[in-house]
Every structure is written in C-alpha cells, then in structure tokens.
Write a protein that holds these residues in place. Structure first.
Motif, PDB file in Angstrom:
ATOM      1  N   SER A  98       0.831  -1.206   0.000  1.00 41.52           N
ATOM      2  CA  SER A  98       0.000   0.000   0.000  1.00 41.52           C
ATOM      3  C   SER A  98       0.866   1.257   0.000  1.00 41.52           C
ATOM      4  O   SER A  98       0.629   2.197  -0.771  1.00 41.52           O
ATOM      5  N   PHE A 129      -7.729  -5.044  -6.343  1.00 36.83           N
ATOM      6  CA  PHE A 129      -7.651  -5.214  -4.891  1.00 36.83           C
ATOM      7  C   PHE A 129      -7.991  -3.865  -4.229  1.00 36.83           C
ATOM      8  O   PHE A 129      -7.472  -2.824  -4.641  1.00 36.83           O
ATOM      9  N   ASP A 132      -5.519  -0.905  -3.572  1.00 36.42           N
ATOM     10  CA  ASP A 132      -5.015  -0.172  -4.742  1.00 36.42           C
ATOM     11  C   ASP A 132      -5.945   1.003  -5.057  1.00 36.42           C
ATOM     12  O   ASP A 132      -5.504   2.128  -5.326  1.00 36.42           O
ATOM     13  N   ASP A 201       0.914  -3.839 -10.143  1.00 40.61           N
ATOM     14  CA  ASP A 201       0.902  -4.499  -8.844  1.00 40.61           C
ATOM     15  C   ASP A 201       1.104  -5.995  -9.109  1.00 40.61           C
ATOM     16  O   ASP A 201       0.289  -6.619  -9.803  1.00 40.61           O
ATOM     17  N   CYS A 203       1.425  -8.453  -6.724  1.00 38.34           N
ATOM     18  CA  CYS A 203       1.214  -9.249  -5.506  1.00 38.34           C
ATOM     19  C   CYS A 203       0.909 -10.711  -5.794  1.00 38.34           C
ATOM     20  O   CYS A 203       1.401 -11.597  -5.113  1.00 38.34           O
ATOM     21  N   HIS A 204       0.078 -10.976  -6.799  1.00 37.34           N
ATOM     22  CA  HIS A 204      -0.278 -12.365  -7.116  1.00 37.34           C
ATOM     23  C   HIS A 204       0.504 -12.896  -8.317  1.00 37.34           C
ATOM     24  O   HIS A 204       0.140 -13.916  -8.892  1.00 37.34           O
ATOM     25  N   TYR A 226       4.896 -11.697   1.051  1.00 40.76           N
ATOM     26  CA  TYR A 226       4.366 -12.708   1.986  1.00 40.76           C
ATOM     27  C   TYR A 226       3.422 -13.704   1.328  1.00 40.76           C
ATOM     28  O   TYR A 226       2.942 -14.609   1.975  1.00 40.76           O
ATOM     29  N   LYS A 227       3.143 -13.523   0.035  1.00 42.36           N
ATOM     30  CA  LYS A 227       2.270 -14.484  -0.653  1.00 42.36           C
ATOM     31  C   LYS A 227       3.143 -15.581  -1.277  1.00 42.36           C
ATOM     32  O   LYS A 227       3.744 -16.364  -0.560  1.00 42.36           O
TER      33      LYS A 227
HETATM   34  C1  LIG Z   1      -2.293  -8.710  -1.103  1.00 42.41           C
HETATM   35  C2  LIG Z   1      -2.420  -7.521  -1.969  1.00 42.41           C
HETATM   36  C3  LIG Z   1      -2.121  -6.246  -1.480  1.00 42.41           C
HETATM   37  C4  LIG Z   1      -1.757  -6.057  -0.034  1.00 42.41           C
HETATM   38  O1  LIG Z   1      -1.261  -4.819   0.274  1.00 42.41           O
HETATM   39  P1  LIG Z   1      -0.615  -4.592   1.726  1.00 42.41           P
HETATM   40  O2  LIG Z   1      -0.225  -3.187   1.753  1.00 42.41           O
HETATM   41  O3  LIG Z   1       0.542  -5.552   1.823  1.00 42.41           O
HETATM   42  O4  LIG Z   1      -1.627  -4.953   2.756  1.00 42.41           O
HETATM   43  C5  LIG Z   1      -2.182  -5.176  -2.356  1.00 42.41           C
HETATM   44  N1  LIG Z   1      -2.538  -5.356  -3.655  1.00 42.41           N
HETATM   45  C6  LIG Z   1      -2.849  -6.582  -4.133  1.00 42.41           C
HETATM   46  C7  LIG Z   1      -3.238  -6.741  -5.561  1.00 42.41           C
HETATM   47  C8  LIG Z   1      -2.808  -7.695  -3.306  1.00 42.41           C
HETATM   48  O5  LIG Z   1      -3.130  -8.889  -3.771  1.00 42.41           O
END
Ligand SMILES: *Cc1c(COP(=O)(O)O)cnc(C)c1O
Length: 414
Positions: A98, A129, A132, A201, A203-204, A226-227
């Motif tokens: 974030s 998400f 975002d 992003d 993350c996934h 962490y994923k």
């Molecule tokens: C998991 C995830 C987040 C998590 O954001 P944090 O700041 O780590 O809580 C953000 N964007 C996406 C697309 C996610 O899947």
C-alpha cells in the motif's frame, strides 16, 4: 476420468517435488492458501534465531555494518529481480505494498504533470484489490487536484478506457479474486501509445507466473513478499522503477533512508541517485531478513519450470472439479485459457463461506473472498498433485452430505 494414481504418478515425475522438503508444513494440512500467506521456509526459523540472538543480541548496533543490515533492502531486491524480469539494483524490498503504491503513484503523477498537465485520468479496475483503489482515492483527495479516477468494469474495456487524457494506469496483473491475468505487454504498449505511465501491482504474480518488467517496458511496479514469495506474515513489499524514470522519481515520503548520504545529517533532502531513493526510514530488519529465506528457494529452480507445474496443478483442479463436483451451484470464475490464468482458481457458490470453513475443519486450507467466492492457491514450490486430489474429494463429500454450517461464524480475516 482422472484417478488418484494419476496424481501419484504426476508427483513422482515432478522435477521440483523435492523443494517441498524445504518448507515446514504440518502433516495433517493441505495448504491451498499460499497465495495469501506463503508457507514457512524451514531456514527462516534458523535465520530468525541468528538475527535475534547473534546479530542483535551479541553484536548489537555494529550489525548495521557487520551483518549487512543497512544493505538488506537492496540485497533482497537483487535476489528478487530475476523473478520479475528486472535487473539487479533496480528494486528494493521495503515498506508495504500500500505504501509503495502511494510512492509510485505520487511520483508517476508528478512526472506526468510536468510533461502533460492536461492529463487527469487515473485508470484502474473496479475489481482491483481494494487497497489499490483506496490509495488512489486517498492520494488524489489529499492533492485536492481535479484528477478523475476511472474504474473500469471489465478487462475487455480496459484498452478503450486508456486514452489520451490518461496520466497513469495502475493495474494488478493477476486479479486477487478471479485469478485472471492481464496481458502486461500489450496493455503497457497501449498505455505508452497514449503517453500514459503504467504501475503494475505484482502481488499475485511474483513467484507465481513469469513476469518480464523490462521486456514489457513497464514504468513502475510494486508487490508483496508474503504471498508466493514466502517471506512471512507482514513481510515488507518491494518497489521497482524503470531505470529511465529513476532520475525523475521523487515521492513525498522523503525520509532519511532515501538521502544520498543519510549519515551526513544534513538539513536538506538530496535523494540518492539509486533506487534506494524509494526508501523512507529505518527498516524492519527481523522481517526483512526472513524474506531472504523464501527467495533462496527460488534460486534452486526457475520461473518457466514453476509456471509449467502451476498450470498443471490448476488444470488438474479444474478438471477434477468438473468430474467430481458437478453441482450447478458452482461457477468457475477463473479463465480456462492458460495465457489469462494466474496460479489460483476460484469458484462461486451461494454457500461459499460455510464450505470454506468446512474444508478448513478437515485440514484443507483455502480462503473466502466476497462475494461468495472460494479461492484455492496452487503454489508450485510445495503443492503436490495428490493434494489437489484430496482437496476435491473432500469438497465432493462436503457437498454431497451437506456437511457445512450455514450459519458459520464470520471471522475477522476470511
Ligand atoms: C495482497 C495484496 C495487497 C496487499 O497490500 P498490503 O499493503 O501488503 O496490505 C495489495 N494489492 C494486491 C493486488 C494484493 O493482492
């Protein structure tokens, strides 16, 4: 029809099956939530002990230099770089996704405002998400400028929505809910044709699918560790900026760790020339150190091998669900075509939350996402083909016997 024996054979032929031994997974659990919190690398426990007892306990403040604490954000960035098509020294591991979204969006808007002051649109997806979207809303509200947030409803409408008025496109490559993967290459090219900048992003994506940031000419990227990267709960995220933007990359969180010479203690902020200008303040060393344990396992394989296994796992899951759980109430919301699929698979079901809870009670851990979505992550480093078999068999039994509590209590984290 696929049999349990087929799955046993697939595991026997899996060239990276042995990597699972490096994770501390409980015997009675089938873990299909590595897309939300990755499993613990066994080496992380030893590393934590080393950091706390030796580096902190014995060497105290000297460890900033002697144990490489100060360089950790860059060293981890270098380890992560090959997984996302970046070069060493182009990214740092720091802060949360974030917060890194805030930094990249602020910097990208400023770069654009100088060159194209008329551009006021920020394009993202309504299905993105939430954080975002929230970060875009928070930053633009605070700027009190006349930015327009464009929330696109379907991925098919994305290209048309990115037009000459667009300043920045902020997209998540693999959707957290559906597992749909966007075409980073063509969307970035389209955005550039409109003189828009892209923030991706990941993350996934990172550790789940091959990513080629430089090959796609992406502008900036963020993501968590962490994923799929198995960095530990709340582990710091990363931030990547294309080399061509680095000199112009300025964000408002200009803390001393981004300074050219932090220990010269000057009264004026002068950013360092490197990607370390994306850092803000003192890093969470214990969390940061554990990220290395997760990344080291990736060095023993490559993303092409992982992608092949990931697709085989998700294909198997979809096929077994079709064969064993022919319920009309189940709707697959993950794309069947490989190019558009990440590494998790989601089904909608009117009783999705109770079903996920019933699975968890049997040791099969997936998760629930609004609205009515059951989500199952397939982490190629440690998920076995037999795990997929047993998960579907359990879901079949639960559905056939209706062995779930319709009034299952909603936990804070679903
Ligand atoms: C998991 C995830 C987040 C998590 O954001 P944090 O700041 O780590 O809580 C953000 N964007 C996406 C697309 C996610 O899947």
């Amino acid at each position: 029809m696929i049999t349990l024996n087929d799955c046993i054979n697939s595991d026997a032929q899996d060239p990276i099956a042995r990597l699972r031994d490096q994770f501390a997974l409980p015997d009675n659990v089938i873990y299909l939530d590595g897309n939300s919190l990755g499993a613990q690398p066994k080496s992380a426990a030893m590393r934590a002990q080393q950091v706390i007892q030796q580096e902190w306990g014995q060497n105290l403040i000297r460890s900033w230099n002697t144990a490489g604490w100060f360089d950790l954000p860059s060293r981890l960035g270098d380890l992560l770089a090959p997984l996302i098509g970046a070069r060493p020294a182009e990214l740092v591991v720091t802060d949360s996704t974030s917060i890194n979204l805030f930094k990249t969006l602020a910097a990208a808007l400023q770069i654009q405002a100088k060159k194209y002051p008329h551009k006021k649109k920020i394009v993202t997806e309504r299905q993105n998400f939430p954080t975002d979207i929230y970060m875009i809303q928070g930053l633009t509200a605070w700027l009190e400028s006349d930015y327009e947030i464009v929330l696109v409803d379907t991925t098919e409408q994305l290209t048309a929505a990115i037009d000459t008025e667009t300043a920045v496109v902020l997209l998540t490559q693999v959707n957290y809910r559906s597992g749909e993967m966007l075409d980073m290459h063509s969307l970035t090219a389209h955005a550039h044709a409109q003189q828009a900048l892209t923030i991706w992003d990941l993350c996934h994506s990172a550790g789940a699918v091959p990513v080629d940031l430089n090959g796609c000419k992406a502008d900036m990227a963020v993501g968590c560790t962490y994923k799929y990267l198995n960095g530990g709960p709340g582990a710091p995220a990363y931030i990547w900026v294309a080399e061509r933007h680095l000199a112009d990359f300025a964000h408002p969180l200009s803390g001393w760790w981004g300074h050219a010479t932090p220990f010269s203690m000057q009264d004026t902020f002068t950013p360092t020339a490197t990607i370390r200008r994306a850092l803000c303040g003192t890093q969470p060393v214990v969390s940061l150190a554990l990220v290395e344990s997760g990344l080291q396992i990736f060095q023993q394989t490559d993303m092409a091998t992982l992608r092949k296994k990931s697709l085989a796992l998700t294909d198997l899951f979809i096929q077994l669900m079709t064969e064993q759980c022919p319920s009309n109430d189940l709707t697959l919301i993950t794309p069947r075509n490989h190019e558009a699929r990440g590494s998790h698979v989601s089904y909608m079901h009117p009783h999705a939350y109770p079903l996920v809870q019933a699975l968890i009670q049997r040791g099969i851990i997936g998760d629930y996402r609004e609205p009515s979505v059951m989500r199952f992550g397939f982490t190629p480093l440690y998920t076995r083909f037999v795990d997929v078999w047993h998960a579907v068999a359990a879901l079949r039994t639960i559905l056939e016997t209706q062995a779930y509590q319709l009034n299952a209590v909603r936990h804070t984290v679903t």
